[in-house]
Write an enzyme that holds these catalytic residues in place. Structure first.
Site, PDB file in Angstrom:
ATOM      1  CE  LYS A 180      -1.616   2.837   2.560  1.00 51.44           C
ATOM      2  NZ  LYS A 180      -1.731   4.219   1.582  1.00 51.44           N
ATOM      3  CD  GLU A 255      14.102   0.812   8.255  1.00 53.20           C
ATOM      4  OE1 GLU A 255      14.648   1.956   8.790  1.00 53.20           O
ATOM      5  OE2 GLU A 255      14.950  -0.134   8.258  1.00 53.20           O
TER       6      GLU A 255
HETATM    7  P1  NAP Z   1       2.905   8.592   7.479  1.00 48.20           P
HETATM    8  O1  NAP Z   1       1.841   9.397   7.608  1.00 48.20           O
HETATM    9  O2  NAP Z   1       3.132   7.633   8.743  1.00 48.20           O
HETATM   10  O3  NAP Z   1       2.493   7.680   6.401  1.00 48.20           O
HETATM   11  C1  NAP Z   1       3.175   6.723   5.826  1.00 48.20           C
HETATM   12  C2  NAP Z   1       2.447   5.714   5.188  1.00 48.20           C
HETATM   13  O4  NAP Z   1       1.400   5.091   6.134  1.00 48.20           O
HETATM   14  C3  NAP Z   1       1.498   6.133   3.950  1.00 48.20           C
HETATM   15  O5  NAP Z   1       1.192   4.852   3.242  1.00 48.20           O
HETATM   16  C4  NAP Z   1       0.103   6.331   4.799  1.00 48.20           C
HETATM   17  O6  NAP Z   1      -0.886   6.429   3.667  1.00 48.20           O
HETATM   18  C5  NAP Z   1       0.166   5.244   5.792  1.00 48.20           C
HETATM   19  N1  NAP Z   1      -0.727   5.417   6.816  1.00 48.20           N
HETATM   20  C6  NAP Z   1      -1.257   6.508   7.394  1.00 48.20           C
HETATM   21  N2  NAP Z   1      -1.765   6.264   8.547  1.00 48.20           N
HETATM   22  C7  NAP Z   1      -2.277   4.950   8.615  1.00 48.20           C
HETATM   23  C8  NAP Z   1      -2.802   4.005   9.415  1.00 48.20           C
HETATM   24  N3  NAP Z   1      -3.383   4.304  10.639  1.00 48.20           N
HETATM   25  N4  NAP Z   1      -2.741   2.690   9.023  1.00 48.20           N
HETATM   26  C9  NAP Z   1      -2.032   2.095   7.923  1.00 48.20           C
HETATM   27  N5  NAP Z   1      -1.381   2.958   7.150  1.00 48.20           N
HETATM   28  C10 NAP Z   1      -1.453   4.305   7.470  1.00 48.20           C
HETATM   29  O7  NAP Z   1       4.261   9.426   7.226  1.00 48.20           O
HETATM   30  P2  NAP Z   1       4.690  10.086   6.162  1.00 48.20           P
HETATM   31  O8  NAP Z   1       4.381  11.286   6.530  1.00 48.20           O
HETATM   32  O9  NAP Z   1       4.115   9.736   4.736  1.00 48.20           O
HETATM   33  O10 NAP Z   1       6.229   9.804   5.904  1.00 48.20           O
HETATM   34  C11 NAP Z   1       7.229  10.425   6.403  1.00 48.20           C
HETATM   35  C12 NAP Z   1       7.792   9.944   8.009  1.00 48.20           C
HETATM   36  O11 NAP Z   1       8.470   8.524   7.146  1.00 48.20           O
HETATM   37  C13 NAP Z   1       8.888  10.712   8.485  1.00 48.20           C
HETATM   38  O12 NAP Z   1       8.598  10.542   9.602  1.00 48.20           O
HETATM   39  C14 NAP Z   1       9.809   9.859   7.784  1.00 48.20           C
HETATM   40  O13 NAP Z   1      10.892  10.005   8.862  1.00 48.20           O
HETATM   41  C15 NAP Z   1       9.607   8.381   7.773  1.00 48.20           C
HETATM   42  N6  NAP Z   1      10.548   7.988   6.899  1.00 48.20           N
HETATM   43  C16 NAP Z   1      11.315   7.011   7.496  1.00 48.20           C
HETATM   44  C17 NAP Z   1      12.283   6.149   6.858  1.00 48.20           C
HETATM   45  C18 NAP Z   1      13.255   5.300   7.290  1.00 48.20           C
HETATM   46  O14 NAP Z   1      13.931   4.542   6.374  1.00 48.20           O
HETATM   47  N7  NAP Z   1      13.445   5.097   8.748  1.00 48.20           N
HETATM   48  C19 NAP Z   1      12.488   6.504   5.456  1.00 48.20           C
HETATM   49  C20 NAP Z   1      11.382   7.277   4.682  1.00 48.20           C
HETATM   50  C21 NAP Z   1      10.684   8.040   5.573  1.00 48.20           C
HETATM   51  P3  NAP Z   1      -1.738   7.553   3.281  1.00 48.20           P
HETATM   52  O15 NAP Z   1      -0.756   8.315   2.516  1.00 48.20           O
HETATM   53  O16 NAP Z   1      -2.528   6.802   2.557  1.00 48.20           O
HETATM   54  O17 NAP Z   1      -2.470   7.960   4.515  1.00 48.20           O
END
Ligand code: NAP
Length: 485
Positions: A180, A255
């Site tokens: 997803k 991650e």
């Molecule tokens: P996010 O809001 O957590 O979203 C990530 C993914 O999770 C998206 O596909 C989102 O889908 C989905 N999601 C959101 N709420 C969910 C739920 N309740 N149940 C299941 N899936 C859900 O994060 P983001 O803002 O997109 O990404 C940025 C974050 O990712 C930052 O904190 C960054 O540091 C972290 N990151 C970490 C790494 C690593 O390797 N450690 C790499 C890249 C990014 P929708 O878009 O459809 O809501």
């Protein structure tokens, strides 16, 4: 450039080898963050479609895991070849939906694609063990087996590369996947499904479903046939998914967010440190989990470091990622711009000085000025929170001890960076920093050959390296008895 001109631009989900809309026909609109224009729509799937995708994965996995690693590897090598053949088109898709400059998109795709051949080969070395026995009548051995169907949820900041890091080891190990992608950037994942189809990956082995994240996430985490969840995204959502996985005791790779310190000592090669800070901070407009979030600079070189950094930051060029010469794309959405601006305002109110930038860009929309802040302190939000924007906060320090205390003053622990030419200090810092990764005079950490990942609230599991495959395999113990007759 128009999406309709791109043959890998897909508007449907890929489930069980078929391109399908949501059951109720609902869609999600996807926009170009550089212009705000609508790029297209993708299906707004929910619980039922997720269950269908999991069923198809569970069915397909039986034959997929029965193949030898060598045979599965051939599909992965084909995927790699097709990605490279379609590099320009994939880069255009990535830049259209995410905003980063085309050169960065190409770099992300080449780097992401490299996980396919690495894991294709690594799976051929998924050795078990013959364990020296404590009992003459027994022989203990271990074998490695695929963990089962894997649910994969990925973020918008690296819409392409986050998928092979998870899907390549899963497929190589013999697992089938249900992916997803983030709703703001679904098209790279769908393009990859099109390439999986072209590579002949059997139906059901590689599924991509777009839609309502909480419903899809709830189903992926509740279904007992999904044996592992691999998630990259925010720490808040990671914690929620971890709790949801408890009921069925799934294995987890998480991650999550970072708050990387980049520490520059008086003895550093200053040009290298400035270039490192620039590259780490402003790549993807500051929207990476391993971005330098706090730049700690020792007193003896701080003024000179700031002078050189500000001069280079002022040369960065904002604009559409499709335009030649642009180095800074837009932020992903209005909430991101507001968040970044609020952090800058908070820092300034508490005494930070703006050396350059510090406000929304004159281009308007989702653009923000590349910014350098000085006199930043731990009392400011910008020190504690993941910025996810083009803001470089510089904090001063006097001693190595003080640098370590400042750097470790965070509940997350993904990447950290040290610039020094002192060998003893390199070891001391590498061993004392509470982070999953330490870059020494280096800011590019991700490679298929090495384990990428964090500790503390940055999550668990490793992507890449030998560890990256083991995260998708179970170790089974077989004890043979009656050996001594
Ligand atoms: P996010 O809001 O957590 O979203 C990530 C993914 O999770 C998206 O596909 C989102 O889908 C989905 N999601 C959101 N709420 C969910 C739920 N309740 N149940 C299941 N899936 C859900 O994060 P983001 O803002 O997109 O990404 C940025 C974050 O990712 C930052 O904190 C960054 O540091 C972290 N990151 C970490 C790494 C690593 O390797 N450690 C790499 C890249 C990014 P929708 O878009 O459809 O809501």
């Amino acid at each position: 450039m128009r999406p309709d001109d791109l043959k890998l631009w897909k508007n449907h989900c890929y489930i069980d080898g078929m391109w399908s809309p949501a059951l109720n026909g609902e869609t999600i609109e996807v926009t170009d963050p550089a212009t705000g224009r609508t790029l297209g729509t993708v299906p707004r799937c929910a619980t039922k479609e997720t269950s269908v995708a999991v069923s198809s994965a569970a069915r397909a996995m039986a034959a997929w895991k029965a193949l030898t690693a060598l045979e599965r590897g051939k599909y992965l090598h084909r995927m790699h070849g097709l990605i490279m053949d379609n590099l320009d088109e994939l880069a255009a898709i990535l830049t259209l939906e995410q905003g980063k400059p085309l050169a960065e998109s190409k770099g992300e795709i080449i780097q992401g694609a490299s996980y396919f051949p690495w894991f294709a080969e690594e799976a051929r070395r998924a050795y078990g063990q013959v364990i020296p026995t404590p009992d003459p009548g027994k022989r203990p051995i271990t074998i490695r087996q695929p963990v089962g169907v894997v649910g994969i949820i990925t973020p918008w900041n690296f819409p392409f590369a986050m998928i092979p890091r998870k899907a390549a080891p899963a497929l190589a190990a013999g697992c089938a996947v249900v992916i997803k992608p983030a709703s703001q950037t679904p098209y790279c994942a769908l393009a990859m499904a099109a390439l999986a189809e072209e590579a002949g990956v059997p139906p059901g082995v590689f599924n991509v479903i777009t839609g309502d994240s909480s419903k899809i996430g709830a189903e992926l985490t509740a279904d007992p046939r999904v044996r592992k969840l691999s998630f990259t995204g925010s720490t808040a959502v990671g914690k929620k998914l971890m709790a949801q996985c408890a009921a069925t005791m799934k294995r987890l790779s998480l991650e999550l967010g970072g708050n990387a310190p980049l520490i520059v000592f008086d003895d550093a090669d200053l040009d290298r440190a400035v270039d490192g800070a620039l590259g780490s901070k402003f790549r993807n407009c500051g929207q990476t989990c391993i971005c330098a979030n706090r730049i700690l600079v020792q007193d003896g070189v701080r003024d000179e470091f700031l002078r050189r950094l500000a001069a280079k930051v002022e040369m960065l060029r904002a604009g559409s990622g499709l335009e030649a010469g642009v180095t800074q794309g837009p932020l992903i959405d209005e909430a991101a711009v507001n968040h970044v601006d609020a952090l800058v305002r908070d820092a300034v109110e508490k005494g930070a000085k703006v050396l350059t930038g510090g406000k929304r860009h004159k281009l308007g929309g989702l653009f923000y000025e590349p910014t350098v802040l000085t006199d930043v302190t731990p009392a400011m939000r910008v020190f504690k929170e993941e910025i996810f924007g083009p803001v470089a906060p510089v904090v001063g320090f006097a001693s190595e001890k003080e640098a370590i205390a400042l750097a470790n003053d965070t509940e997350v622990g993904l990447a950290s960076y040290v610039f020094t030419r002192d060998l003893g200090r390199t070891w001391r810092m590498s061993e004392t920093l509470e982070f999953g990764m330490v870059g020494v005079n280096e800011v590019l950490l991700a490679m298929a050959e090495a384990p990428f990942g964090g500790i503390k609230e940055s999550g668990m599991g490793r992507e890449g390296g030998a560890e990256g495959l083991m995260d998708y395999m179970d170790t089974k113990l077989i004890v043979m008895g009656g050996i001594d007759g």
